[in-house]
Design a protein around this motif. Structure first.
Motif, PDB file in Angstrom:
ATOM      1  N   ALA A  28       0.861  -1.186   0.000  1.00  0.00           N
ATOM      2  CA  ALA A  28       0.000   0.000   0.000  1.00  0.00           C
ATOM      3  C   ALA A  28       0.893   1.231   0.000  1.00  0.00           C
ATOM      4  N   HIS A  29       0.270   2.384  -0.099  1.00  0.00           N
ATOM      5  CA  HIS A  29       0.965   3.639   0.144  1.00  0.00           C
ATOM      6  C   HIS A  29      -0.077   4.701   0.396  1.00  0.00           C
ATOM      7  N   MET A  30       0.329   5.750   1.086  1.00  0.00           N
ATOM      8  CA  MET A  30      -0.641   6.760   1.492  1.00  0.00           C
ATOM      9  C   MET A  30      -1.365   7.397   0.312  1.00  0.00           C
ATOM     10  N   LEU A  31      -0.612   7.819  -0.703  1.00  0.00           N
ATOM     11  CA  LEU A  31      -1.238   8.606  -1.765  1.00  0.00           C
ATOM     12  C   LEU A  31      -0.794   8.250  -3.186  1.00  0.00           C
ATOM     13  N   GLU A  32       0.341   7.594  -3.346  1.00  0.00           N
ATOM     14  CA  GLU A  32       0.964   7.518  -4.662  1.00  0.00           C
ATOM     15  C   GLU A  32       0.682   6.258  -5.474  1.00  0.00           C
ATOM     16  N   VAL A  33      -0.293   5.445  -5.111  1.00  0.00           N
ATOM     17  CA  VAL A  33      -0.548   4.211  -5.842  1.00  0.00           C
ATOM     18  C   VAL A  33      -1.379   4.524  -7.087  1.00  0.00           C
ATOM     19  N   CYS A  34      -0.936   4.002  -8.229  1.00  0.00           N
ATOM     20  CA  CYS A  34      -1.564   4.303  -9.516  1.00  0.00           C
ATOM     21  C   CYS A  34      -2.809   3.440  -9.738  1.00  0.00           C
ATOM     22  N   PRO A  35      -3.910   4.041 -10.193  1.00  0.00           N
ATOM     23  CA  PRO A  35      -5.139   3.280 -10.414  1.00  0.00           C
ATOM     24  C   PRO A  35      -5.066   2.306 -11.600  1.00  0.00           C
ATOM     25  N   SER A  43     -12.553   4.567  -5.598  1.00  0.00           N
ATOM     26  CA  SER A  43     -13.356   5.615  -4.976  1.00  0.00           C
ATOM     27  C   SER A  43     -12.413   6.746  -4.598  1.00  0.00           C
ATOM     28  N   ILE A  44     -12.960   7.928  -4.486  1.00  0.00           N
ATOM     29  CA  ILE A  44     -12.191   9.100  -4.080  1.00  0.00           C
ATOM     30  C   ILE A  44     -12.710   9.497  -2.714  1.00  0.00           C
ATOM     31  N   GLU A  45     -11.801   9.485  -1.718  1.00  0.00           N
ATOM     32  CA  GLU A  45     -12.216   9.697  -0.333  1.00  0.00           C
ATOM     33  C   GLU A  45     -11.245  10.637   0.371  1.00  0.00           C
ATOM     34  N   ILE A  46     -11.738  11.299   1.392  1.00  0.00           N
ATOM     35  CA  ILE A  46     -10.895  12.148   2.236  1.00  0.00           C
ATOM     36  C   ILE A  46     -10.764  11.458   3.585  1.00  0.00           C
ATOM     37  N   HIS A  47      -9.492  11.245   4.001  1.00  0.00           N
ATOM     38  CA  HIS A  47      -9.210  10.617   5.291  1.00  0.00           C
ATOM     39  C   HIS A  47      -8.061  11.357   5.950  1.00  0.00           C
ATOM     40  N   PRO A  48      -8.027  11.397   7.280  1.00  0.00           N
ATOM     41  CA  PRO A  48      -6.923  12.054   7.968  1.00  0.00           C
ATOM     42  C   PRO A  48      -5.579  11.422   7.624  1.00  0.00           C
ATOM     43  N   LEU A  49      -4.553  12.264   7.506  1.00  0.00           N
ATOM     44  CA  LEU A  49      -3.211  11.776   7.225  1.00  0.00           C
ATOM     45  C   LEU A  49      -2.369  11.766   8.499  1.00  0.00           C
ATOM     46  N   SER A  50      -2.551  12.714   9.352  1.00  0.00           N
ATOM     47  CA  SER A  50      -1.908  12.844  10.669  1.00  0.00           C
ATOM     48  C   SER A  50      -0.401  13.068  10.629  1.00  0.00           C
ATOM     49  N   GLY A  53       1.326  18.099   8.915  1.00  0.00           N
ATOM     50  CA  GLY A  53       0.679  19.344   9.298  1.00  0.00           C
ATOM     51  C   GLY A  53      -0.158  19.977   8.200  1.00  0.00           C
ATOM     52  N   LYS A  54      -0.680  19.197   7.293  1.00  0.00           N
ATOM     53  CA  LYS A  54      -1.487  19.708   6.175  1.00  0.00           C
ATOM     54  C   LYS A  54      -2.938  19.275   6.343  1.00  0.00           C
ATOM     55  N   ASP A  55      -3.796  19.819   5.480  1.00  0.00           N
ATOM     56  CA  ASP A  55      -5.193  19.387   5.464  1.00  0.00           C
ATOM     57  C   ASP A  55      -5.275  17.923   5.048  1.00  0.00           C
ATOM     58  N   ASP A  56      -6.358  17.276   5.437  1.00  0.00           N
ATOM     59  CA  ASP A  56      -6.560  15.878   5.073  1.00  0.00           C
ATOM     60  C   ASP A  56      -6.626  15.743   3.550  1.00  0.00           C
ATOM     61  N   PRO A  57      -5.852  14.814   2.982  1.00  0.00           N
ATOM     62  CA  PRO A  57      -5.781  14.702   1.531  1.00  0.00           C
ATOM     63  C   PRO A  57      -6.912  13.872   0.925  1.00  0.00           C
ATOM     64  N   VAL A  58      -7.143  14.127  -0.340  1.00  0.00           N
ATOM     65  CA  VAL A  58      -8.045  13.303  -1.137  1.00  0.00           C
ATOM     66  C   VAL A  58      -7.247  12.095  -1.597  1.00  0.00           C
TER      67      VAL A  58
END
Length: 180
Positions: A28-35, A43-50, A53-58
C-alpha cells in the motif's frame, strides 16, 4: 515500460505481512498508488493523514486486480546498481479492509514467503518498490542488461542456496571487473 500492455504499474511499499497460510504481503501507500492496477473503479475519499501538518488529503481507494505481477527494487551499491525482481501473485484480500483507506494490493511472493523475503533482504531489497501486472520478469531482465545493471530474479525456481551463490558470484565478478 508497460505502455500499451494489459495491466498496470505502481509505486508500492510493503505495508504489512500476513505470516499465516504460507505468507502474504499487503502492499500500500498513502497517496501515490496508480489506479492502473485497480480491480474496479477507485473511490475518491478524504481521510486524515496525521503527518505533515497539512489538510486531510483526497485519496484514491481501491484493491489491485488479482493476477501475476512483478515487484522490483533498484538499489545503488558502491560500484554498481542492482535490480531485485520478485515474481508475485496478486490475490483478493481475505477480508475487507475498511480501516485501510488507501490503494492496496495483496500478493503472495514466489517461490514462497520465507524464501522470497530471505532472498530479498539478502540482496538488499528496498522497502519501496515498483509493482507491475503489465510487464514480466523477462522484460526487467532485458532492461537491466541494456542498462548495464545487475539483476537478481526471485521466482518459482529460486532456492536460497542458489540465490546466495549468485549473490557471491556477482560480487566476485564485479570486483574482478572493477579491480580489487
Amino acid at each position: 515500460m508497460g505502455h500499451g500492455l494489459k495491466g498496470g504499474a505502481s509505486f508500492m511499499e510493503d505495508y504489512t505481512y500476513n505470516f499465516k497460510n504460507g505468507g502474504q504481503v499487503l502492499g500500500a501507500h498513502m497517496l501515490e498508488v496508480c489506479p492502473s492496477i485497480a480491480a474496479g473503479r477507485p473511490s475518491i475519499e478524504i481521510h486524515p493523514l496525521s503527518i505533515g501538518g497539512k489538510d486531510d488529503p483526497v485519496r484514491l481507494v481501491f484493491t489491485a486486480a488479482a493476477g501475476r505481477a512483478v515487484n522490483a527494487s533498484v538499489i545503488e551499491l558502491s560500484d554498481r546498481f542492482r535490480m531485485i525482481v520478485n515474481q508475485v501473485n496478486i490475490v483478493e484480500p481475505e477480508y475487507p479492509l475498511p480501516q485501510l483507506p488507501v490503494a492496496r494490493a495483496v500478493w503472495e511472493p514466489e517461490p514462497n514467503f520465507k524464501t522470497a523475503a530471505t532472498a530479498w533482504i539478502s540482496a538488499g531489497g528496498a522497502h519501496h518498490t515498483a509493482l507491475s501486472s503489465a510487464i514480466t520478469g523477462e522484460h526487467l531482465e532485458h532492461f537491466a542488461a541494456i542498462a548495464g545493471m545487475e539483476c537478481l530474479m526471485i521466482d518459482k525456481d529460486t532456492t536460497l542456496r542458489s540465490f546466495i551463490r549468485e549473490l557471491r558470484g556477482n560480487e566476485s565478478h564485479c570486483k574482478t571487473m572493477n579491480g580489487f
